[in-house]
Design a protein around this motif. Sequence first.
Motif, PDB file in Angstrom:
ATOM      1  N   GLN A   1      49.988  -0.465 -19.516  1.00 39.64           N
ATOM      2  CA  GLN A   1      50.100  -1.070 -18.188  1.00 39.64           C
ATOM      3  C   GLN A   1      49.035  -2.122 -17.989  1.00 39.64           C
ATOM      4  OE1 GLN A   1      48.636   0.717 -14.707  1.00 39.64           O
ATOM      5  NE2 GLN A   1      46.704   1.187 -15.692  1.00 39.64           N
ATOM      6  N   GLY A   2      49.250  -2.934 -16.976  1.00 38.99           N
ATOM      7  CA  GLY A   2      48.228  -3.865 -16.497  1.00 38.99           C
ATOM      8  C   GLY A   2      47.523  -4.644 -17.587  1.00 38.99           C
ATOM      9  N   ASP A   3      46.215  -4.477 -17.692  1.00 41.32           N
ATOM     10  CA  ASP A   3      45.416  -5.233 -18.652  1.00 41.32           C
ATOM     11  C   ASP A   3      45.139  -4.452 -19.929  1.00 41.32           C
ATOM     12  OD1 ASP A   3      45.370  -7.413 -17.044  1.00 41.32           O
ATOM     13  OD2 ASP A   3      43.365  -7.078 -16.246  1.00 41.32           O
ATOM     14  N   ASP A   4      45.943  -3.434 -20.222  1.00 40.92           N
ATOM     15  CA  ASP A   4      45.757  -2.670 -21.455  1.00 40.92           C
ATOM     16  C   ASP A   4      45.885  -3.565 -22.693  1.00 40.92           C
ATOM     17  OD1 ASP A   4      45.384  -0.221 -20.238  1.00 40.92           O
ATOM     18  OD2 ASP A   4      47.385   0.563 -20.698  1.00 40.92           O
ATOM     19  N   VAL A   5      45.064  -3.300 -23.684  1.00 41.06           N
ATOM     20  CA  VAL A   5      45.266  -3.856 -25.018  1.00 41.06           C
ATOM     21  C   VAL A   5      46.108  -2.846 -25.792  1.00 41.06           C
ATOM     22  CG1 VAL A   5      44.141  -4.408 -27.212  1.00 41.06           C
ATOM     23  CG2 VAL A   5      43.141  -5.200 -25.049  1.00 41.06           C
ATOM     24  N   PHE A   6      47.212  -3.338 -26.348  1.00 43.30           N
ATOM     25  CA  PHE A   6      48.166  -2.473 -27.060  1.00 43.30           C
ATOM     26  C   PHE A   6      48.216  -2.904 -28.509  1.00 43.30           C
ATOM     27  CE2 PHE A   6      52.517  -2.391 -28.762  1.00 43.30           C
ATOM     28  CZ  PHE A   6      52.779  -1.029 -28.723  1.00 43.30           C
ATOM     29  N   THR A   7      48.216  -1.953 -29.427  1.00 42.59           N
ATOM     30  CA  THR A   7      48.249  -2.353 -30.828  1.00 42.59           C
ATOM     31  C   THR A   7      49.177  -1.479 -31.664  1.00 42.59           C
ATOM     32  OG1 THR A   7      46.821  -3.129 -32.634  1.00 42.59           O
ATOM     33  CG2 THR A   7      46.284  -1.000 -31.703  1.00 42.59           C
ATOM     34  N   VAL A   8      49.792  -2.101 -32.650  1.00 43.43           N
ATOM     35  CA  VAL A   8      50.665  -1.394 -33.594  1.00 43.43           C
ATOM     36  C   VAL A   8      49.964  -1.371 -34.950  1.00 43.43           C
ATOM     37  CG1 VAL A   8      52.897  -1.406 -34.783  1.00 43.43           C
ATOM     38  CG2 VAL A   8      52.744  -2.138 -32.375  1.00 43.43           C
ATOM     39  N   LEU A   9      49.792  -0.177 -35.494  1.00 42.18           N
ATOM     40  CA  LEU A   9      49.052   0.006 -36.743  1.00 42.18           C
ATOM     41  C   LEU A   9      49.926   0.710 -37.771  1.00 42.18           C
ATOM     42  CD1 LEU A   9      45.796   1.461 -35.135  1.00 42.18           C
ATOM     43  CD2 LEU A   9      46.194  -0.902 -35.853  1.00 42.18           C
ATOM     44  N   PRO A  10      49.948   0.203 -39.010  1.00 40.31           N
ATOM     45  CA  PRO A  10      50.611   0.958 -40.069  1.00 40.31           C
ATOM     46  C   PRO A  10      49.677   2.084 -40.539  1.00 40.31           C
ATOM     47  CG  PRO A  10      49.761  -1.116 -40.939  1.00 40.31           C
ATOM     48  CD  PRO A  10      49.422  -1.085 -39.475  1.00 40.31           C
ATOM     49  N   ALA A  11      50.239   3.274 -40.715  1.00 43.18           N
ATOM     50  CA  ALA A  11      49.424   4.421 -41.136  1.00 43.18           C
ATOM     51  C   ALA A  11      48.885   4.244 -42.545  1.00 43.18           C
ATOM     52  CB  ALA A  11      50.250   5.710 -41.052  1.00 43.18           C
ATOM     53  N   THR A  12      49.348   3.212 -43.233  1.00 41.40           N
ATOM     54  CA  THR A  12      48.893   2.930 -44.592  1.00 41.40           C
ATOM     55  C   THR A  12      47.491   2.311 -44.619  1.00 41.40           C
ATOM     56  OG1 THR A  12      50.131   0.868 -44.340  1.00 41.40           O
ATOM     57  CG2 THR A  12      51.194   2.623 -45.584  1.00 41.40           C
ATOM     58  N   LEU A  13      46.947   1.910 -43.457  1.00 43.53           N
ATOM     59  CA  LEU A  13      45.590   1.348 -43.421  1.00 43.53           C
ATOM     60  C   LEU A  13      44.575   2.375 -43.910  1.00 43.53           C
ATOM     61  CD1 LEU A  13      45.444  -0.465 -39.931  1.00 43.53           C
ATOM     62  CD2 LEU A  13      45.433  -1.561 -42.175  1.00 43.53           C
ATOM     63  N   PRO A  14      43.427   1.907 -44.448  1.00 42.04           N
ATOM     64  CA  PRO A  14      42.360   2.843 -44.812  1.00 42.04           C
ATOM     65  C   PRO A  14      41.908   3.638 -43.586  1.00 42.04           C
ATOM     66  CG  PRO A  14      41.879   0.622 -45.621  1.00 42.04           C
ATOM     67  CD  PRO A  14      43.091   0.515 -44.754  1.00 42.04           C
ATOM     68  N   GLU A  15      41.429   4.845 -43.823  1.00 40.49           N
ATOM     69  CA  GLU A  15      41.084   5.734 -42.716  1.00 40.49           C
ATOM     70  C   GLU A  15      40.058   5.124 -41.754  1.00 40.49           C
ATOM     71  OE1 GLU A  15      40.590   9.705 -44.018  1.00 40.49           O
ATOM     72  OE2 GLU A  15      39.529  10.342 -42.209  1.00 40.49           O
ATOM     73  N   PHE A  16      39.031   4.468 -42.289  1.00 45.66           N
ATOM     74  CA  PHE A  16      38.001   3.909 -41.394  1.00 45.66           C
ATOM     75  C   PHE A  16      38.549   2.770 -40.549  1.00 45.66           C
ATOM     76  CE2 PHE A  16      36.803  -0.217 -43.194  1.00 45.66           C
ATOM     77  CZ  PHE A  16      37.388  -0.155 -44.443  1.00 45.66           C
ATOM     78  N   GLU A  17      39.535   2.045 -41.100  1.00 48.51           N
ATOM     79  CA  GLU A  17      40.181   0.962 -40.346  1.00 48.51           C
ATOM     80  C   GLU A  17      41.029   1.535 -39.211  1.00 48.51           C
ATOM     81  OE1 GLU A  17      40.951  -2.499 -40.261  1.00 48.51           O
ATOM     82  OE2 GLU A  17      38.950  -2.560 -41.117  1.00 48.51           O
ATOM     83  N   LEU A  18      41.750   2.599 -39.510  1.00 47.98           N
ATOM     84  CA  LEU A  18      42.546   3.261 -38.470  1.00 47.98           C
ATOM     85  C   LEU A  18      41.622   3.738 -37.350  1.00 47.98           C
ATOM     86  CD1 LEU A  18      45.124   5.431 -40.451  1.00 47.98           C
ATOM     87  CD2 LEU A  18      45.662   3.596 -38.843  1.00 47.98           C
ATOM     88  N   GLU A  19      40.541   4.400 -37.733  1.00 50.23           N
ATOM     89  CA  GLU A  19      39.618   4.947 -36.732  1.00 50.23           C
ATOM     90  C   GLU A  19      39.056   3.825 -35.856  1.00 50.23           C
ATOM     91  OE1 GLU A  19      36.280   7.069 -38.365  1.00 50.23           O
ATOM     92  OE2 GLU A  19      35.182   6.940 -36.456  1.00 50.23           O
ATOM     93  N   ARG A  20      38.579   2.760 -36.506  1.00 48.38           N
ATOM     94  CA  ARG A  20      37.987   1.651 -35.765  1.00 48.38           C
ATOM     95  C   ARG A  20      38.988   1.040 -34.783  1.00 48.38           C
ATOM     96  NH1 ARG A  20      37.804  -3.889 -36.085  1.00 48.38           N
ATOM     97  NH2 ARG A  20      39.086  -4.093 -37.953  1.00 48.38           N
ATOM     98  N   ARG A  21      40.214   0.814 -35.254  1.00 45.32           N
ATOM     99  CA  ARG A  21      41.200   0.138 -34.420  1.00 45.32           C
ATOM    100  C   ARG A  21      41.742   1.061 -33.321  1.00 45.32           C
ATOM    101  NH1 ARG A  21      42.972  -4.779 -36.478  1.00 45.32           N
ATOM    102  NH2 ARG A  21      42.223  -5.291 -38.566  1.00 45.32           N
ATOM    103  N   LEU A  22      41.845   2.344 -33.597  1.00 50.51           N
ATOM    104  CA  LEU A  22      42.296   3.278 -32.563  1.00 50.51           C
ATOM    105  C   LEU A  22      41.257   3.411 -31.456  1.00 50.51           C
ATOM    106  CD1 LEU A  22      43.902   5.953 -34.892  1.00 50.51           C
ATOM    107  CD2 LEU A  22      45.108   4.656 -33.103  1.00 50.51           C
ATOM    108  N   ALA A  23      39.979   3.319 -31.825  1.00 48.82           N
ATOM    109  CA  ALA A  23      38.918   3.408 -30.809  1.00 48.82           C
ATOM    110  C   ALA A  23      38.848   2.127 -29.986  1.00 48.82           C
ATOM    111  CB  ALA A  23      37.573   3.662 -31.486  1.00 48.82           C
ATOM    112  N   ASP A  24      39.399   1.044 -30.523  1.00 43.22           N
ATOM    113  CA  ASP A  24      39.236  -0.291 -29.943  1.00 43.22           C
ATOM    114  C   ASP A  24      40.423  -0.721 -29.073  1.00 43.22           C
ATOM    115  OD1 ASP A  24      37.613  -2.575 -29.696  1.00 43.22           O
ATOM    116  OD2 ASP A  24      38.753  -3.645 -31.237  1.00 43.22           O
ATOM    117  N   ALA A  25      41.481   0.087 -29.007  1.00 42.84           N
ATOM    118  CA  ALA A  25      42.678  -0.278 -28.236  1.00 42.84           C
ATOM    119  C   ALA A  25      42.868   0.696 -27.085  1.00 42.84           C
ATOM    120  CB  ALA A  25      43.910  -0.268 -29.136  1.00 42.84           C
TER     121      ALA A  25
END
Lengths: 241, 241
Positions: free
Chosen positions: B150-174
Amino acid sequence: MTGRLIGVGVGPGDPGLLTLNAIAALAEADVVAHFAKAGNASNARAIAASHLKPGVKELALHYPVTTEIPRADAAYREVIAAFYDEAAASIAARLDAGRVVAVIAEGDPLFYGSYMHLHVRLAPRYQTEVVAGVTGMSGCWSSIATPIAQGDDVFTVLPATLPEFELERRLADADAAVVMKIGRNLPKVRRALDRAGRLERAIYVERGTMANAQAMKLIDKLDTPAPYFAIVLVPGWEGRP
Amino acid sequence: MTGRLIGVGVGPGDPGLLTLNAIAALAEADVVAHFAKAGNASNARAIAASHLKPGVKELALHYPVTTEIPRADAAYREVIAAFYDEAAASIAARLDAGRVVAVIAEGDPLFYGSYMHLHVRLAPRYQTEVVAGVTGMSGCWSSIATPIAQGDDVFTVLPATLPEFELERRLADADAAVVMKIGRNLPKVRRALDRAGRLERAIYVERGTMANAQAMKLIDKLDTPAPYFAIVLVPGWEGRP
């Protein structure tokens, strides 16, 4: 017997992007509700117009604010929350009377749509259903036949209201992006894309799937005020097979 | 007189989520092409089946690989590029004969779809059109009536194939996220969500808008193998009005 609430996505603008489920919901509804800015006609209603039953009851829900205010602003939050409370109460009255109420929404109802604010207020007490819709962004990239993301691309949606350094950081960090709510933020978005090294690929789209749609490379767009609902597409998939 | 290529989104699975434009394209098409894994029926064809004209010519395009290989892998890229080249050539032969060819695609054709690889090969030479569709992720969050952003949310689509640290970083950032291609990556995705502080909100969805859809909180899902097309939703809008 209480009624039923249906959140109905009517797609991005072209009435041909209505789904069969949306049309079935409109055929079933006793009441059709739609959001609009005060003094404006509802875009969702215009999209769905030819599928409204003759004489169906309509409920127009007019936003109490016409300009965008940051969501962190306490006064805005209070005004908008009261508006959703009232809108939910007037729909609840129809549901209590056993009516099927369809709330029509541009794009997809649960993706940046106002319908969700009614849904969370009413779903605990009433039977509900949501009909997914084609999003505005899908309508935009399809109208200009521009693939947006593939394979393992990271795709992100950003509001242009973010601070400039945040836009820059996030644009540099995604393979593909959509920037929404361009309006007065166009110069800021352009600078952020430039510093993120993505300006060359960016495409500006105005009135996506309307008859008077306009699209161009962002570098060719002047910094004149853009409509609030203009968007910028940054296609990903640079390493396509 | 050459023909015309139409990329047609048929939505996430429920045939009721076909659009009027998709149905019109199928009524017009002389040839209907669809992608499928070797040995499998096409999902897009199953969704659109009741709208195929009796006796319409069909062109099945079978992927040469059945398991997922990282896109950086050179051998994979070569095999898949050759496959798209051949598929484009066989469609071009129909277009040269003046036929209207509809390539049907699950979800939206230009959002992580295979159609785009044909489009970029054929659009420079032929008349093309793209019919936007309801995406798989919209189908998923609508089927469980869960607002995603909603509103000013940042929304992101991530492939689960990303390295674990990349997934963690991007999930914390959206604010809101969708993780696709879960398959064998479920334990990794769960750990990344946990460390990003988002596990509590995450919802696991299997076979989104199919008749046998399954959804549950991710914390309640066992680490048994998940289907490749399972997704995880992380709803945003924590500060809703």
